[in-house]
Scaffold this active site. Structure first.
Site, PDB file in Angstrom:
ATOM      1  N   ASP A 174      -3.553   2.956   7.957  1.00  0.00           N
ATOM      2  CA  ASP A 174      -2.358   3.388   7.458  1.00  0.00           C
ATOM      3  C   ASP A 174      -1.996   4.750   7.772  1.00  0.00           C
ATOM      4  OD1 ASP A 174      -2.267   0.783   6.431  1.00  0.00           O
ATOM      5  OD2 ASP A 174      -2.690   1.354   4.361  1.00  0.00           O
ATOM      6  N   HIS A 221       3.974   0.721   4.338  1.00  0.00           N
ATOM      7  CA  HIS A 221       2.774   0.529   3.942  1.00  0.00           C
ATOM      8  C   HIS A 221       1.848   0.967   4.974  1.00  0.00           C
ATOM      9  CE1 HIS A 221       1.713  -4.165   5.322  1.00  0.00           C
ATOM     10  NE2 HIS A 221       2.524  -3.415   6.102  1.00  0.00           N
ATOM     11  N   HIS A 257      -7.150  -1.586   7.916  1.00  0.00           N
ATOM     12  CA  HIS A 257      -6.063  -0.738   8.584  1.00  0.00           C
ATOM     13  C   HIS A 257      -6.471   0.714   8.101  1.00  0.00           C
ATOM     14  CE1 HIS A 257      -3.994  -4.673   7.976  1.00  0.00           C
ATOM     15  NE2 HIS A 257      -3.891  -4.676   9.296  1.00  0.00           N
ATOM     16  N   ASP A 306      -7.388  -2.143  -0.600  1.00  0.00           N
ATOM     17  CA  ASP A 306      -6.478  -2.918   0.263  1.00  0.00           C
ATOM     18  C   ASP A 306      -7.341  -4.169   0.272  1.00  0.00           C
ATOM     19  OD1 ASP A 306      -4.815  -4.489   1.714  1.00  0.00           O
ATOM     20  OD2 ASP A 306      -4.055  -2.514   2.488  1.00  0.00           O
ATOM     21  N   ASP A 320      -6.854  -6.757   2.015  1.00  0.00           N
ATOM     22  CA  ASP A 320      -7.039  -6.961   3.283  1.00  0.00           C
ATOM     23  C   ASP A 320      -8.446  -6.309   4.083  1.00  0.00           C
ATOM     24  OD1 ASP A 320      -6.551  -4.683   4.404  1.00  0.00           O
ATOM     25  OD2 ASP A 320      -4.393  -4.938   5.060  1.00  0.00           O
ATOM     26  N   HIS A 377       0.813  -1.371  -0.072  1.00  0.00           N
ATOM     27  CA  HIS A 377      -0.004  -0.027  -0.003  1.00  0.00           C
ATOM     28  C   HIS A 377       0.780   1.251  -0.043  1.00  0.00           C
ATOM     29  CE1 HIS A 377      -4.463   1.092   0.917  1.00  0.00           C
ATOM     30  NE2 HIS A 377      -3.919   1.720  -0.017  1.00  0.00           N
ATOM     31  N   GLU A 390      -1.892  -5.112  -2.179  1.00  0.00           N
ATOM     32  CA  GLU A 390      -1.720  -6.153  -1.241  1.00  0.00           C
ATOM     33  C   GLU A 390      -1.969  -7.622  -1.526  1.00  0.00           C
ATOM     34  OE1 GLU A 390       0.270  -5.464   1.914  1.00  0.00           O
ATOM     35  OE2 GLU A 390       0.097  -3.339   1.900  1.00  0.00           O
ATOM     36  N   ASP A 447     -10.011  -0.700   3.818  1.00  0.00           N
ATOM     37  CA  ASP A 447      -8.811  -1.337   4.246  1.00  0.00           C
ATOM     38  C   ASP A 447      -9.096  -1.675   5.613  1.00  0.00           C
ATOM     39  OD1 ASP A 447      -5.969  -1.672   5.084  1.00  0.00           O
ATOM     40  OD2 ASP A 447      -5.152   0.121   3.693  1.00  0.00           O
TER      41      ASP A 447
HETATM   42 MN   LIG Z   1      -3.413  -0.497   3.663  1.00  0.00          MN
END
Ligand SMILES: [Mn+2]
Length: 300
Positions: free
Chosen positions: A129, A142, A127, A227, A229, A103, A272, A125
């Protein structure tokens, strides 16, 4: 009128510590991205990949050893090359599709898009980030990309593209469920809008999508930074930092479909995807499905 997609691959794996995400662009192309775009009525213009040095051939630059950000000079160089390539090559008439890599690539892609267009950025995402070298437990860039895009982080990354910074009201996030402690404080103080998984559970993805579209109603375009994830690892296992409790297969699809209906999405990061950690390229296949949905593929 003929529809166009401009593809840029960024095989960056220096922003985190799980090797394999550098094969993300290959895996997504191998999942028949080009053929499927053609079937959907698009002409794909593939610019190939940005050059990224191998981690083994570019040992840490010790001039920056005092900064908790691994491979900082190399990541900054790739982000700058990504930025320049998009600014120079992205066709005006084409949807911009930027395939990572980890990312950290979004520092380059979003800086380029934001200079050209009045955008809202939807960050999908697990997260946020939003770490900086001061708060990051891992030192992996990332996990710092959104902080940099908002103007906070190592100077070498802030310098990418001549220091374009997003306003907090240009940023919305969906799918968040794993935030570091000091990072959470920065997120709360930043003024960006975060729709956590709890809010998706409580309100449903349709209501959340409409809130995002409402937030960006005065923006000409939307850039989506996906992302993988964000999706639950049951569906997308091939990611470096899987977290349970993510978007279901249908929630993710429906979000893309609603974004497509808005007609405002001009570009997208797909990041990712890690084939080494994947199960028979499933995650890359889901990535391709998400791309097709956001480009208008319907069930009927
Ligand atoms: Mn990310």
């Amino acid at each position: 009128m003929q529809k166009h997609v401009n593809i840029f691959g960024i095989p960056m794996d220096l922003g985190q510590n799980r090797r394999g995400v550098d094969m993300g662009p290959s895996a997504v192309r191998y999942a028949q991205l080009g053929e499927k775009l053609q079937t959907l009525g698009y002409i794909a213009h593939d610019e190939g990949n940005i050059t990224v040095s191998q981690a083994e051939e570019s040992p840490e630059d010790y001039t920056d050893k005092h900064i908790n950000a691994h491979f900082l000079p190399q990541v900054a160089k790739v982000c700058q090359a990504t930025y320049s390539s998009i600014v120079e090559c992205w066709r005006d008439d084409a949807f911009g599709l930027f395939i990572g890599g980890d990312h950290s690539v979004s520092i380059g892609t979003i800086t380029a898009v934001a200079q050209r267009k009045n955008i809202g950025v939807l960050w999908i995402d697990a997260h946020t980030d939003m770490n900086t070298p001061e708060t990051s437990p891992s030192g992996n860039i990332h996990g710092m990309s959104m902080a940099v895009l908002l103007g906070d982080g190592p100077q070498k990354l802030l310098d990418v593209g001549g220091h374009t910074v997003l306003d907090p009201d240009q940023v919305a996030m969906i799918g968040v469920r794993d935030v570091d402690k000091d990072e959470a404080m920065r997120v709360r103080e930043s003024g960006i809008t975060v729709h956590t998984m709890r809010e998706v559970d409580e309100n449903g993805i349709v209501a959340i999508a409409h809130r995002v579209l409402d937030q960006f109603k005065d923006r000409d375009h939307i850039h989506v930074s996906l992302d993988l994830d964000s999706c639950d690892p049951r569906y997308a296992p091939g990611v470096g930092t899987p977290v349970f409790g993510g978007l279901s297969y249908r929630e993710a699809h429906l979000l893309m479909e609603l974004l497509a209906d808005s007609g405002k999405v001009c570009s997208m990061d797909v990041v990712e995807v890690n084939p080494i950690l994947d199960d028979r390229n499933r995650t890359a296949e889901i990535a391709v499905e998400m791309i097709l949905s956001i480009l208008g593929k319907n069930i009927l």
